[in-house]
Design a protein around this motif. Sequence first.
Motif, short mmCIF file in Angstrom:
data_model
loop_
_atom_site.label_atom_id
_atom_site.label_comp_id
_atom_site.label_asym_id
_atom_site.label_seq_id
_atom_site.Cartn_x
_atom_site.Cartn_y
_atom_site.Cartn_z
N TYR A 41 0.82 -1.22 0.00
CA TYR A 41 0.00 0.00 0.00
C TYR A 41 0.85 1.26 0.00
CZ TYR A 41 -3.44 -3.49 1.31
OH TYR A 41 -4.24 -4.60 1.34
N TYR A 42 2.10 1.14 -0.43
CA TYR A 42 3.04 2.26 -0.38
C TYR A 42 2.89 3.21 -1.57
CZ TYR A 42 7.44 4.47 1.09
OH TYR A 42 8.39 5.36 1.53
N GLY A 43 2.31 2.71 -2.65
CA GLY A 43 2.15 3.55 -3.84
C GLY A 43 3.31 3.47 -4.81
N LEU A 44 4.27 2.60 -4.51
CA LEU A 44 5.40 2.35 -5.40
C LEU A 44 5.60 0.85 -5.52
CD1 LEU A 44 8.03 4.87 -3.93
CD2 LEU A 44 6.71 5.17 -6.03
N ALA A 45 6.22 0.44 -6.62
CA ALA A 45 6.57 -0.98 -6.77
C ALA A 45 7.71 -1.30 -5.80
CB ALA A 45 7.01 -1.25 -8.21
N PRO A 46 7.81 -2.56 -5.38
CA PRO A 46 8.94 -2.94 -4.50
C PRO A 46 10.27 -2.54 -5.15
CG PRO A 46 7.36 -4.73 -4.63
CD PRO A 46 6.93 -3.69 -5.64
N PHE A 47 11.17 -2.03 -4.33
CA PHE A 47 12.47 -1.58 -4.83
C PHE A 47 13.29 -2.79 -5.26
CE2 PHE A 47 12.91 2.72 -2.38
CZ PHE A 47 11.70 3.13 -2.89
N PRO A 141 -8.33 -1.41 1.77
CA PRO A 141 -7.95 -2.78 2.14
C PRO A 141 -6.84 -2.86 3.20
CG PRO A 141 -7.79 -2.45 -0.25
CD PRO A 141 -8.03 -1.12 0.37
N ASN A 142 -6.20 -1.73 3.50
CA ASN A 142 -5.07 -1.75 4.43
C ASN A 142 -5.57 -1.69 5.88
OD1 ASN A 142 -2.64 -1.52 5.75
ND2 ASN A 142 -1.86 0.15 4.49
N ILE A 143 -6.14 -2.79 6.33
CA ILE A 143 -6.73 -2.87 7.67
C ILE A 143 -5.70 -2.66 8.78
CG2 ILE A 143 -8.09 -4.32 9.25
CD1 ILE A 143 -9.63 -3.35 6.70
N LEU A 173 -8.88 6.32 -1.17
CA LEU A 173 -8.18 6.48 0.10
C LEU A 173 -9.14 6.98 1.17
CD1 LEU A 173 -4.91 8.25 -1.12
CD2 LEU A 173 -5.14 5.88 -0.41
N TYR A 174 -9.05 6.41 2.35
CA TYR A 174 -9.76 6.97 3.49
C TYR A 174 -8.97 8.17 4.00
CZ TYR A 174 -12.85 2.90 4.11
OH TYR A 174 -13.80 1.92 3.96
N MET A 175 -9.68 9.24 4.32
CA MET A 175 -9.06 10.40 4.96
C MET A 175 -9.29 10.28 6.45
SD MET A 175 -7.54 13.35 5.22
CE MET A 175 -7.44 14.24 3.66
N TYR A 176 -8.20 10.23 7.20
CA TYR A 176 -8.25 10.24 8.66
C TYR A 176 -7.60 11.53 9.15
CZ TYR A 176 -9.27 5.21 9.20
OH TYR A 176 -9.84 3.96 9.20
N SER A 177 -8.00 11.98 10.32
CA SER A 177 -7.32 13.13 10.91
C SER A 177 -7.22 12.97 12.42
CB SER A 177 -8.06 14.43 10.58
OG SER A 177 -9.27 14.50 11.30
N LEU A 178 -6.22 13.65 12.95
CA LEU A 178 -6.03 13.74 14.40
C LEU A 178 -5.78 15.21 14.70
CD1 LEU A 178 -5.61 12.34 17.17
CD2 LEU A 178 -3.18 12.22 16.59
#
Length: 193
Positions: A41-47, A141-143, A173-178
């Motif tokens: 879920y990083y947004g990049l392919a594995p290095f 999906p990133n529980i 994407l879920y938007m979360y805030s603190l």
Amino acid sequence: MTRDVNNFPFIETNRLLLREIVKDDANDILKYLSDEEVMKYYGLAPFKTINEALNEISWYQSILNEQTGIRWGITLKGKDEVIGSCGFLNRVPEHYRTEIGYELSRDYWGHGIASEALEAVIRYGFKYLKLQRVEALVEPPNIPSQKLIEKNGFIREGLLRKYEFTCGKFDDLYMYSLLKQDFEKLQDSKLNM
């Protein structure tokens, strides 16, 4: 506890030392950012190469120089190996807000390390960067990531539909805030337990 080493804020927790990531850490970065599970879920392919790790480190330096973010390397006390990172990006100082990002080597999942690092970085942001709001964008999906930030007081505000285009696809994407006052209330309740 926080102190400055070469003007980079160094954060110490019970088990961790959070420090600047430098070029000498490239092999450590490559080790965990080449793991498909870490990168899911990083947004990049594995290095695949050390150059990709060096480019990641250059990005950490550029957001620091541009004052749009800061990224700490996560290390265990007594060991200098970088096992993950945590920090701020897309900082908007005039609105006192930023996003938070993090990842951790799979070898260290499930031990509370990410939570310990996250709490320390957030505390730093509210105290020293005078933040009012910290945002987290998490794929539905990133529980595990959702559980991590919810445990740390983040509130899900909504779904950003097809918000990012990464790895050849659009992601919701879920938007979360603190908010600062929510974090302070959470810290007070932990002290009173």
